[in-house]
Design an enzyme around this catalytic site. Structure first.
Site, PDB file in Angstrom:
ATOM      1  N   LYS A  79       2.571   0.737   4.396  1.00 60.03           N
ATOM      2  CA  LYS A  79       2.194   1.962   3.703  1.00 60.03           C
ATOM      3  C   LYS A  79       2.245   3.177   4.652  1.00 60.03           C
ATOM      4  O   LYS A  79       2.469   3.024   5.857  1.00 60.03           O
ATOM      5  CB  LYS A  79       0.802   1.782   3.099  1.00 60.03           C
ATOM      6  CG  LYS A  79       0.748   0.674   2.043  1.00 60.03           C
ATOM      7  CD  LYS A  79      -0.662   0.518   1.467  1.00 60.03           C
ATOM      8  CE  LYS A  79      -0.710  -0.588   0.429  1.00 60.03           C
ATOM      9  NZ  LYS A  79      -2.075  -0.746  -0.153  1.00 60.03           N
ATOM     10  N   TYR A 119       2.190   1.324  -9.741  1.00 59.72           N
ATOM     11  CA  TYR A 119       0.765   0.994  -9.822  1.00 59.72           C
ATOM     12  C   TYR A 119       0.205   1.233 -11.227  1.00 59.72           C
ATOM     13  O   TYR A 119      -0.993   1.514 -11.387  1.00 59.72           O
ATOM     14  CB  TYR A 119      -0.032   1.830  -8.820  1.00 59.72           C
ATOM     15  CG  TYR A 119       0.165   1.413  -7.376  1.00 59.72           C
ATOM     16  CD1 TYR A 119      -0.412   0.249  -6.878  1.00 59.72           C
ATOM     17  CD2 TYR A 119       0.923   2.195  -6.508  1.00 59.72           C
ATOM     18  CE1 TYR A 119      -0.238  -0.130  -5.559  1.00 59.72           C
ATOM     19  CE2 TYR A 119       1.104   1.825  -5.181  1.00 59.72           C
ATOM     20  CZ  TYR A 119       0.521   0.664  -4.709  1.00 59.72           C
ATOM     21  OH  TYR A 119       0.691   0.279  -3.404  1.00 59.72           O
ATOM     22  N   ASN A 185      -5.066   0.947   3.807  1.00 62.61           N
ATOM     23  CA  ASN A 185      -5.181  -0.407   4.371  1.00 62.61           C
ATOM     24  C   ASN A 185      -3.870  -0.944   4.928  1.00 62.61           C
ATOM     25  O   ASN A 185      -3.694  -2.148   5.070  1.00 62.61           O
ATOM     26  CB  ASN A 185      -5.782  -1.368   3.348  1.00 62.61           C
ATOM     27  CG  ASN A 185      -4.951  -1.487   2.079  1.00 62.61           C
ATOM     28  OD1 ASN A 185      -3.858  -0.928   1.979  1.00 62.61           O
ATOM     29  ND2 ASN A 185      -5.452  -2.229   1.103  1.00 62.61           N
ATOM     30  N   HIS A 188       0.871  -3.866   1.964  1.00 64.19           N
ATOM     31  CA  HIS A 188       0.752  -4.429   0.612  1.00 64.19           C
ATOM     32  C   HIS A 188       1.412  -5.797   0.607  1.00 64.19           C
ATOM     33  O   HIS A 188       2.385  -6.041   1.322  1.00 64.19           O
ATOM     34  CB  HIS A 188       1.455  -3.524  -0.397  1.00 64.19           C
ATOM     35  CG  HIS A 188       1.698  -4.174  -1.731  1.00 64.19           C
ATOM     36  ND1 HIS A 188       0.749  -4.199  -2.736  1.00 64.19           N
ATOM     37  CD2 HIS A 188       2.794  -4.839  -2.220  1.00 64.19           C
ATOM     38  CE1 HIS A 188       1.252  -4.838  -3.797  1.00 64.19           C
ATOM     39  NE2 HIS A 188       2.480  -5.220  -3.500  1.00 64.19           N
ATOM     40  N   GLU A 199       7.879  -7.076  -8.604  1.00 66.03           N
ATOM     41  CA  GLU A 199       7.863  -6.012  -7.610  1.00 66.03           C
ATOM     42  C   GLU A 199       9.176  -5.929  -6.843  1.00 66.03           C
ATOM     43  O   GLU A 199       9.661  -4.832  -6.531  1.00 66.03           O
ATOM     44  CB  GLU A 199       6.690  -6.226  -6.654  1.00 66.03           C
ATOM     45  CG  GLU A 199       5.334  -6.027  -7.319  1.00 66.03           C
ATOM     46  CD  GLU A 199       4.166  -6.339  -6.409  1.00 66.03           C
ATOM     47  OE1 GLU A 199       3.018  -6.143  -6.848  1.00 66.03           O
ATOM     48  OE2 GLU A 199       4.389  -6.769  -5.256  1.00 66.03           O
TER      49      GLU A 199
END
Length: 218
Positions: A79, A119, A185, A188, A199
């Protein structure tokens, strides 16, 4: 310096255990050939063979699991905070060190529409606007990872969603080392084989060789 050096990495999971039925059968064959070469097959048939057969029969579940393990694919994303924090090379290195193959990868810059689409399941949640802002704040690295049990193994390697919790319960996980908070975080990972398939298709198309290539519109 690799922050995910072997001393910092979580232990290899059970699917990579030393016990391997295929190797045991190969060993059995080599012992048999050796015994014939030196002309003492009675030793093999009367003593060693029953022992090895008993060993195989003692682990039927593990033999079955070993023989039925198939290659699986999962999606990984480094990310914006992971990319801007210069963790890309370290994360990729630990991926390869844990037996994954990277069969497709691409740096992209999300726009709002694509983030909202990816998302979409979280669109009704209160954190959704900040999630969109975060994921469009910088480039991300999208990767397709491949190995046996890839989905579960990658999830185990990155640790809990909340890096603060990960630092306590999984201190050597990727998120414990790279993540900042519940939103930022670092990485993913697909949460199921079904999600992984969806995905991967969202970002890549699969070539005839089975490798993933970037969609033209990305």
């Amino acid at each position: 310096m690799n922050i995910f050096s072997p001393k910092n990495q979580i232990p290899l999971i059970a699917s990579e255990s030393i016990f391997n039925c295929t190797n045991l059968v190969k060993f059995l064959h080599k012992v048999y050939m050796f015994s014939n070469l030196f002309q003492f097959p009675q030793f093999f048939t009367k003593m060693l063979l029953p022992f090895l057969l008993l060993s195989i029969l003692s682990f039927p579940n593990r033999c079955s699991a070993d023989s039925s393990t198939e290659t699986e694919r999962t999606l990984a994303i480094i990310k914006p905070d992971g990319v801007s924090g210069n963790h890309t090379n370290s994360v990729k290195e630990t991926i390869l060190n844990h037996g994954f193959k990277i069969t497709g990868e691409s740096f992209i810059q999300f726009d709002e529409d694509r983030v909202k689409s990816f998302y979409a399941e979280h669109s009704s949640r209160s954190f959704f606007p900040s999630l969109v802002e975060y994921m469009t704040s910088g480039p991300v690295l999208i990767m397709v990872l491949e190995k046996g049990n890839a989905v579960a193994d990658w999830r185990a390697l990155i640790g809990p969603t909340d890096p603060l919790k990960a630092k306590v319960t999984h201190p050597h996980s990727v998120r414990a080392i790279c993540g900042l908070n519940l939103q930022n975080n670092c990485v993913h990972g697909s949460d199921s084989p079904q999600s992984a398939s969806q995905e991967i298709s969202f970002f890549f198309k699969t070539t005839s060789s089975g490798h993933a290539s970037q969609h033209d519109e990305l």
